[in-house]
Write a protein that holds these residues in place. Sequence first.
Motif, PDB file in Angstrom:
ATOM      1  N   ARG A 189       0.388  -1.287   0.127  1.00 27.10           N
ATOM      2  CA  ARG A 189      -0.281  -0.168   0.016  1.00 27.10           C
ATOM      3  C   ARG A 189       0.665   0.972  -0.234  1.00 27.10           C
ATOM      4  NH1 ARG A 189      -5.117   0.302   0.885  1.00 27.10           N
ATOM      5  NH2 ARG A 189      -5.516  -1.965   1.998  1.00 27.10           N
ATOM      6  N   GLU A 242      -3.252   4.138  -2.747  1.00 25.30           N
ATOM      7  CA  GLU A 242      -2.683   2.722  -3.882  1.00 25.30           C
ATOM      8  C   GLU A 242      -2.667   1.805  -3.455  1.00 25.30           C
ATOM      9  OE1 GLU A 242      -2.238   3.442  -8.470  1.00 25.30           O
ATOM     10  OE2 GLU A 242      -1.046   4.491  -7.086  1.00 25.30           O
ATOM     11  N   ARG A 275      -0.678  -1.398  -4.583  1.00 21.45           N
ATOM     12  CA  ARG A 275       0.537  -1.267  -6.331  1.00 21.45           C
ATOM     13  C   ARG A 275       1.506  -3.169  -5.845  1.00 21.45           C
ATOM     14  NH1 ARG A 275       3.704   2.479  -8.836  1.00 21.45           N
ATOM     15  NH2 ARG A 275       1.726   3.364  -8.445  1.00 21.45           N
ATOM     16  N   SER A 313      -3.758  -9.199  -8.178  1.00 16.90           N
ATOM     17  CA  SER A 313      -4.512  -8.065  -7.982  1.00 16.90           C
ATOM     18  C   SER A 313      -5.143  -8.167  -7.834  1.00 16.90           C
ATOM     19  CB  SER A 313      -3.497  -7.304  -9.565  1.00 16.90           C
ATOM     20  OG  SER A 313      -2.432  -7.815  -9.881  1.00 16.90           O
ATOM     21  N   ILE A 348      -5.430  -5.410  -4.946  1.00 16.02           N
ATOM     22  CA  ILE A 348      -6.827  -4.459  -5.290  1.00 16.02           C
ATOM     23  C   ILE A 348      -7.786  -3.045  -4.204  1.00 16.02           C
ATOM     24  CG2 ILE A 348      -7.529  -2.085  -6.674  1.00 16.02           C
ATOM     25  CD1 ILE A 348      -5.907  -4.014  -8.492  1.00 16.02           C
ATOM     26  N   GLU A 395       4.545  -4.680 -12.072  1.00 16.45           N
ATOM     27  CA  GLU A 395       3.600  -4.360 -11.491  1.00 16.45           C
ATOM     28  C   GLU A 395       2.463  -4.326 -12.392  1.00 16.45           C
ATOM     29  OE1 GLU A 395       5.609  -0.982  -9.553  1.00 16.45           O
ATOM     30  OE2 GLU A 395       6.353  -0.547 -11.156  1.00 16.45           O
ATOM     31  N   ARG A 425      -1.463  -2.374 -11.103  1.00 17.18           N
ATOM     32  CA  ARG A 425      -2.752  -1.639 -10.128  1.00 17.18           C
ATOM     33  C   ARG A 425      -3.793  -1.481 -10.621  1.00 17.18           C
ATOM     34  NH1 ARG A 425       1.022   3.061 -12.159  1.00 17.18           N
ATOM     35  NH2 ARG A 425      -0.461   4.547 -14.464  1.00 17.18           N
ATOM     36  N   GLU A 483      -8.327   0.158  -9.689  1.00 16.86           N
ATOM     37  CA  GLU A 483      -8.946   0.144  -8.664  1.00 16.86           C
ATOM     38  C   GLU A 483     -10.800  -0.518  -8.794  1.00 16.86           C
ATOM     39  OE1 GLU A 483     -10.495   4.149 -10.318  1.00 16.86           O
ATOM     40  OE2 GLU A 483     -10.036   3.224 -12.689  1.00 16.86           O
ATOM     41  N   GLY A 496      -8.001  -2.337 -13.948  1.00 14.97           N
ATOM     42  CA  GLY A 496      -6.749  -2.001 -14.035  1.00 14.97           C
ATOM     43  C   GLY A 496      -5.561  -2.848 -15.168  1.00 14.97           C
TER      44      GLY A 496
END
Length: 146
Positions: free
Chosen positions: A31, A36, A38, A66, A70, A99, A101, A103, A116
Amino acid sequence: MKTPPPRLAGYESWDGTDPFEDRAGPFFFRRLETGEVRCAFEATPAHCNGGGFLHGGLLMTFADFSLFAIGRDVIGGHAVTVSFNAEFTAAGLPGDIVEARGEVMKNTGSMVFLRGRVYTASAEGERVLLNFSGIVKRVRQKPESH
């Protein structure tokens, strides 16, 4: 807990095990100060297909991992993926730090909708490998093993 490689210092893994993800990864998350989440892993030759590029199934497995990292705070317990969509946009290579990321788009009583990107970053900027979206359904308890 799995120990992240030196290039991913500050990342953590889930408590317990996930046999498939443990074998495919290992994958990690953290975090950021912004809140956010990651996710990341260090790509190795074992993550590649016969052409020497990161295997598409690996990238989808990482994207699925992920979703849960997330959405962890919103999901709040056991859940399963009920829908998953992915679009490949570029190839990854061994040695890359990969990586992700994303939402939370919507949270209903039993479902969480997320989206993401999986990418690599370099001095030239980000290179998106995969766009993904998914729906995660909360479940009352972890299924029993047979």
